[in-house]
Motif scaffolding. Structure first.
Motif, PDB file in Angstrom:
ATOM      1  N   THR A 124       0.824  -1.202   0.000  1.00  0.00           N
ATOM      2  CA  THR A 124       0.000   0.000   0.000  1.00  0.00           C
ATOM      3  C   THR A 124       0.862   1.257   0.000  1.00  0.00           C
ATOM      4  N   SER A 125       2.029   1.199   0.595  1.00  0.00           N
ATOM      5  CA  SER A 125       2.918   2.367   0.624  1.00  0.00           C
ATOM      6  C   SER A 125       3.476   2.720  -0.746  1.00  0.00           C
ATOM      7  N   GLN A 126       3.273   1.832  -1.760  1.00  0.00           N
ATOM      8  CA  GLN A 126       3.834   2.049  -3.083  1.00  0.00           C
ATOM      9  C   GLN A 126       2.819   2.578  -4.101  1.00  0.00           C
ATOM     10  N   ILE A 127       1.550   2.664  -3.749  1.00  0.00           N
ATOM     11  CA  ILE A 127       0.513   3.024  -4.717  1.00  0.00           C
ATOM     12  C   ILE A 127       0.442   4.537  -4.926  1.00  0.00           C
ATOM     13  N   PHE A 128      -0.285   4.962  -5.960  1.00  0.00           N
ATOM     14  CA  PHE A 128      -0.597   6.371  -6.120  1.00  0.00           C
ATOM     15  C   PHE A 128      -1.331   6.868  -4.865  1.00  0.00           C
ATOM     16  N   LYS A 139      -9.082   4.689  10.514  1.00  0.00           N
ATOM     17  CA  LYS A 139     -10.530   4.887  10.449  1.00  0.00           C
ATOM     18  C   LYS A 139     -11.261   3.582  10.142  1.00  0.00           C
ATOM     19  N   TYR A 140     -10.495   2.505   9.942  1.00  0.00           N
ATOM     20  CA  TYR A 140     -11.078   1.198   9.634  1.00  0.00           C
ATOM     21  C   TYR A 140     -10.577   0.146  10.621  1.00  0.00           C
ATOM     22  N   PRO A 141     -10.861   0.324  11.915  1.00  0.00           N
ATOM     23  CA  PRO A 141     -10.329  -0.605  12.915  1.00  0.00           C
ATOM     24  C   PRO A 141     -10.910  -2.009  12.822  1.00  0.00           C
ATOM     25  N   HIS A 142     -12.006  -2.173  12.082  1.00  0.00           N
ATOM     26  CA  HIS A 142     -12.625  -3.491  11.957  1.00  0.00           C
ATOM     27  C   HIS A 142     -12.221  -4.217  10.679  1.00  0.00           C
ATOM     28  N   VAL A 143     -11.252  -3.654   9.946  1.00  0.00           N
ATOM     29  CA  VAL A 143     -10.646  -4.366   8.812  1.00  0.00           C
ATOM     30  C   VAL A 143      -9.270  -4.823   9.279  1.00  0.00           C
ATOM     31  N   ARG A 144      -9.108  -6.107   9.502  1.00  0.00           N
ATOM     32  CA  ARG A 144      -7.926  -6.628  10.183  1.00  0.00           C
ATOM     33  C   ARG A 144      -7.034  -7.436   9.226  1.00  0.00           C
ATOM     34  N   ALA A 180      -1.654  -3.918  -1.194  1.00  0.00           N
ATOM     35  CA  ALA A 180      -2.550  -2.809  -1.517  1.00  0.00           C
ATOM     36  C   ALA A 180      -3.884  -3.307  -2.047  1.00  0.00           C
ATOM     37  N   VAL A 181      -3.853  -4.258  -2.982  1.00  0.00           N
ATOM     38  CA  VAL A 181      -5.115  -4.774  -3.533  1.00  0.00           C
ATOM     39  C   VAL A 181      -5.953  -5.413  -2.441  1.00  0.00           C
ATOM     40  N   CYS A 182      -5.311  -6.177  -1.573  1.00  0.00           N
ATOM     41  CA  CYS A 182      -6.027  -6.851  -0.486  1.00  0.00           C
ATOM     42  C   CYS A 182      -6.623  -5.833   0.484  1.00  0.00           C
ATOM     43  N   TRP A 183      -5.803  -4.863   0.911  1.00  0.00           N
ATOM     44  CA  TRP A 183      -6.294  -3.861   1.862  1.00  0.00           C
ATOM     45  C   TRP A 183      -7.427  -3.019   1.268  1.00  0.00           C
ATOM     46  N   LEU A 184      -7.238  -2.523   0.055  1.00  0.00           N
ATOM     47  CA  LEU A 184      -8.248  -1.676  -0.557  1.00  0.00           C
ATOM     48  C   LEU A 184      -9.546  -2.442  -0.787  1.00  0.00           C
ATOM     49  N   VAL A 197     -14.109  -7.283   8.528  1.00  0.00           N
ATOM     50  CA  VAL A 197     -13.526  -8.010   7.402  1.00  0.00           C
ATOM     51  C   VAL A 197     -12.113  -8.431   7.796  1.00  0.00           C
ATOM     52  N   GLY A 198     -11.823  -9.707   7.672  1.00  0.00           N
ATOM     53  CA  GLY A 198     -10.485 -10.226   7.920  1.00  0.00           C
ATOM     54  C   GLY A 198      -9.777 -10.498   6.608  1.00  0.00           C
ATOM     55  N   LEU A 199      -8.518 -10.078   6.496  1.00  0.00           N
ATOM     56  CA  LEU A 199      -7.739 -10.198   5.269  1.00  0.00           C
ATOM     57  C   LEU A 199      -6.490 -11.037   5.524  1.00  0.00           C
ATOM     58  N   VAL A 200      -6.382 -12.148   4.822  1.00  0.00           N
ATOM     59  CA  VAL A 200      -5.237 -13.049   4.973  1.00  0.00           C
ATOM     60  C   VAL A 200      -4.414 -12.991   3.700  1.00  0.00           C
ATOM     61  N   GLU A 201      -3.234 -12.385   3.773  1.00  0.00           N
ATOM     62  CA  GLU A 201      -2.359 -12.263   2.612  1.00  0.00           C
ATOM     63  C   GLU A 201      -1.367 -13.415   2.572  1.00  0.00           C
ATOM     64  N   SER A 202      -1.366 -14.134   1.444  1.00  0.00           N
ATOM     65  CA  SER A 202      -0.408 -15.217   1.238  1.00  0.00           C
ATOM     66  C   SER A 202       0.000 -15.198  -0.229  1.00  0.00           C
ATOM     67  N   CYS A 203       1.092 -14.498  -0.545  1.00  0.00           N
ATOM     68  CA  CYS A 203       1.501 -14.333  -1.940  1.00  0.00           C
ATOM     69  C   CYS A 203       3.017 -14.160  -2.008  1.00  0.00           C
ATOM     70  N   TRP A 204       3.565 -14.327  -3.241  1.00  0.00           N
ATOM     71  CA  TRP A 204       5.007 -14.263  -3.442  1.00  0.00           C
ATOM     72  C   TRP A 204       5.268 -13.820  -4.873  1.00  0.00           C
TER      73      TRP A 204
END
Length: 503
Positions: A124-128, A139-144, A180-184, A197-204
């Motif tokens: 996310t730190s790399q996006i426009f 502001k989204y404390p329930h998106v984990r 970024a895609v997962c968070w957004l 909403v729970g987000l589980v990132e597993s990618c390489w």
């Protein structure tokens, strides 16, 4: 290719003694404080490790659960909770004579698994407009978010080797290093759902679909354990997906395929759908039937890489991502949704043109698909225009789309195959531009004048280039101008007049 694999394998030595067998009671590593568990009507699964034969009781506070003790077998305990409505926070406690293990600040909502290669890994730190996005995090404390660490294994593992980011309440520093895609996607869905909403990132980065697929899935496509390289089949499935199977999830999103433009490209129309089918079966079985057998699966159709006329394999992979149908959902890929991204090139990306920084539009398009397909929102347009009928004559090709269109004239994004032999058209056939001549509410008429008098229009394709148009400037969109038409390639039935079919 950017974000390539690490050159050194991580060698995993699997101990005969599971965690917890030394007397401790533990949750599996995919659980933790601040996590999200799957809401009702599905039932969340909790599991972990403990001394063999001991009884473990799991309780939820506050709550009306009626806990029943389970016995540790093979060093593992597993409990399926009663259905819990979205909300929280809760405390979860597992107790036995070996001790107590607890989780605090647990929410119930929908869990989405985010997988793929470097464009899903893209931070996310790399996006426009990254600073503006990161300023919104708290502001989204329930998106984990939760992130699996990068590891490989030659065998299917029970638990994760390592966690890169434990379950966390979002802050700018946390979200900045998360997909970024997962968070957004997660935060856009939260704005619609208004529950956790729970987000589980597993990618390489730089990984082919074969690495994320089980051996049984690859066998469906005639692939076996035949390679000895960092792209070894199933090594990421073994280490980074298989340990998650007991978790009840709602759905998955996926951004991958760039690597397969160079690796088993011709198999991707089989390997990608087979992977989806296999993940669905495995998560359903692993969760004791709590994860749906047909859970929704969304994916990003490949963006761009090189701005040239050279066929680098991306058009074929885009087509194969739909199982050669051109759109989803379709009979081969049911309960799926797709974000078209070929109109989002980023030629000045400091991370390489293969890593465009506009992930907001990608996530918005995925969100539309999820709302319609995964959550059944009626009357929502979530896919761009696709041909419902094609007719041709000596001078014109007429396309009727399945919805109203917004059209901008173009000379070369549509191409026709001119053939004098009625032979099937391929990449080596004579493809020529078919300029847009006229259009209506749902129709586009193309010129076929570049075919010779001795030739007929044998096939038609659209956007069959790596970079077919400038940023958000393809010629065919939905009537609102927001959803781009996906690429397609269709041909005439030989000897059957003016009837057309997909390749």
């Amino acid at each position: 290719m950017a974000a390539a694999w690490a050159a050194v394998f991580i060698i995993v030595i699997v101990s005969a003694v599971l965690p917890g067998c030394d007397g401790a009671l533990l949750f599996a590593s995919s659980y933790g404080d601040h996590m999200v568990l799957q809401r009702a009507p599905q039932r969340a699964v909790l599991w972990g490790f403990g001394p063999e034969g001991t009884l473990v009781t799991v309780s939820l506070s506050p709550g009306k659960q009626k806990p029943s003790p389970v016995t540790v077998s093979g060093g593992i305990w597993q409990v399926t909770l009663d259905p819990v409505d979205a909300g929280g926070p809760y405390n979860v406690t597992a107790t036995s004579k070996a001790g107590t293990a607890a989780l605090t600040d647990v929410l119930f909502g929908d869990i989405w698994l985010c997988g793929g290669q470097s464009n899903m890994l893209f931070k996310t730190s790399q996006i426009f407009n990254a600073s503006e996005e990161l300023a919104l995090s708290d502001k989204y404390p329930h998106v984990r978010p939760f992130m699996v660490a990068l590891n490989t294994s030659e065998t299917e593992l029970t638990d994760l080797i390592q966690v890169e980011l434990p379950w966390s309440v979002p802050t700018a520093s946390v979200v900045g290093k998360f997909s970024a895609v997962c968070w957004l996607f997660g935060r856009y869905m939260y704005e619609k759902l208004q529950y956790p909403v729970g987000l589980v990132e597993s990618c390489w980065g730089g990984t082919p679909v074969e690495a994320w697929s089980s051996a049984r899935a690859l066998q469906q496509c005639g692939l076996g354990q035949t390679e000895d390289s960092p792209k070894d089949n199933s090594v990421l499935w073994n280490a980074m997906i298989h340990p998650l199977l007991k978790m009840t999830i709602y759905g998955a999103i996926w951004y991958q395929g760039e690597e397969n433009a160079y690796h088993h490209q011709d198999k991707y129309n089989c390997t990608f759908p087979a992977m989806i089918d296999d993940w669905r079966m495995a998560f359903h079985q692993g969760s004791g039937g709590q994860t749906a057998l047909d859970f929704p699966f969304g994916f990003v159709q490949l963006d761009t890489y090189k701005n040239s006329s050279i066929d680098d394999g991306f058009p074929a992979i885009r087509w194969h991502q739909t199982a050669d149908v051109g759109f989803v959902p379709n009979p081969r890929m049911k309960n799926t949704f797709m974000a078209v991204a070929l109109d989002l090139p980023d030629e000045t990306s400091p991370y390489g043109t293969i890593h465009p920084r506009d992930k907001q539009d990608v996530a918005q398009r995925l969100t539309l698909g999820a709302r319609a397909v995964a959550y059944g929102e009626k009357g929502l347009l979530f896919a761009g225009p696709y041909p419902s009928q094609v007719q041709s004559s000596e001078m014109f090709v007429s396309i009727t789309y399945d919805q109203a269109v917004s059209v901008t004239p173009s000379k070369d994004i549509f191409e026709i195959c001119c053939s004098g032999t009625r032979a099937p058209c391929g990449s080596m056939s004579r493809w020529v531009a078919a300029p847009i001549m006229q259009w209506g509410q749902t129709t586009v008429r193309l010129s076929a004048s570049l075919c010779r008098p001795s030739e007929e229009v044998a096939a038609l394709r659209y956007a069959w280039k790596d970079t077919p148009c400038d940023f958000k400037a393809c010629p065919v969109y939905s009537a609102t101008g927001t959803l781009p038409a996906p690429p397609f390639i269709i041909s005439r039935y030989s000897g059957r007049g003016n009837i057309w079919k997909s390749y």
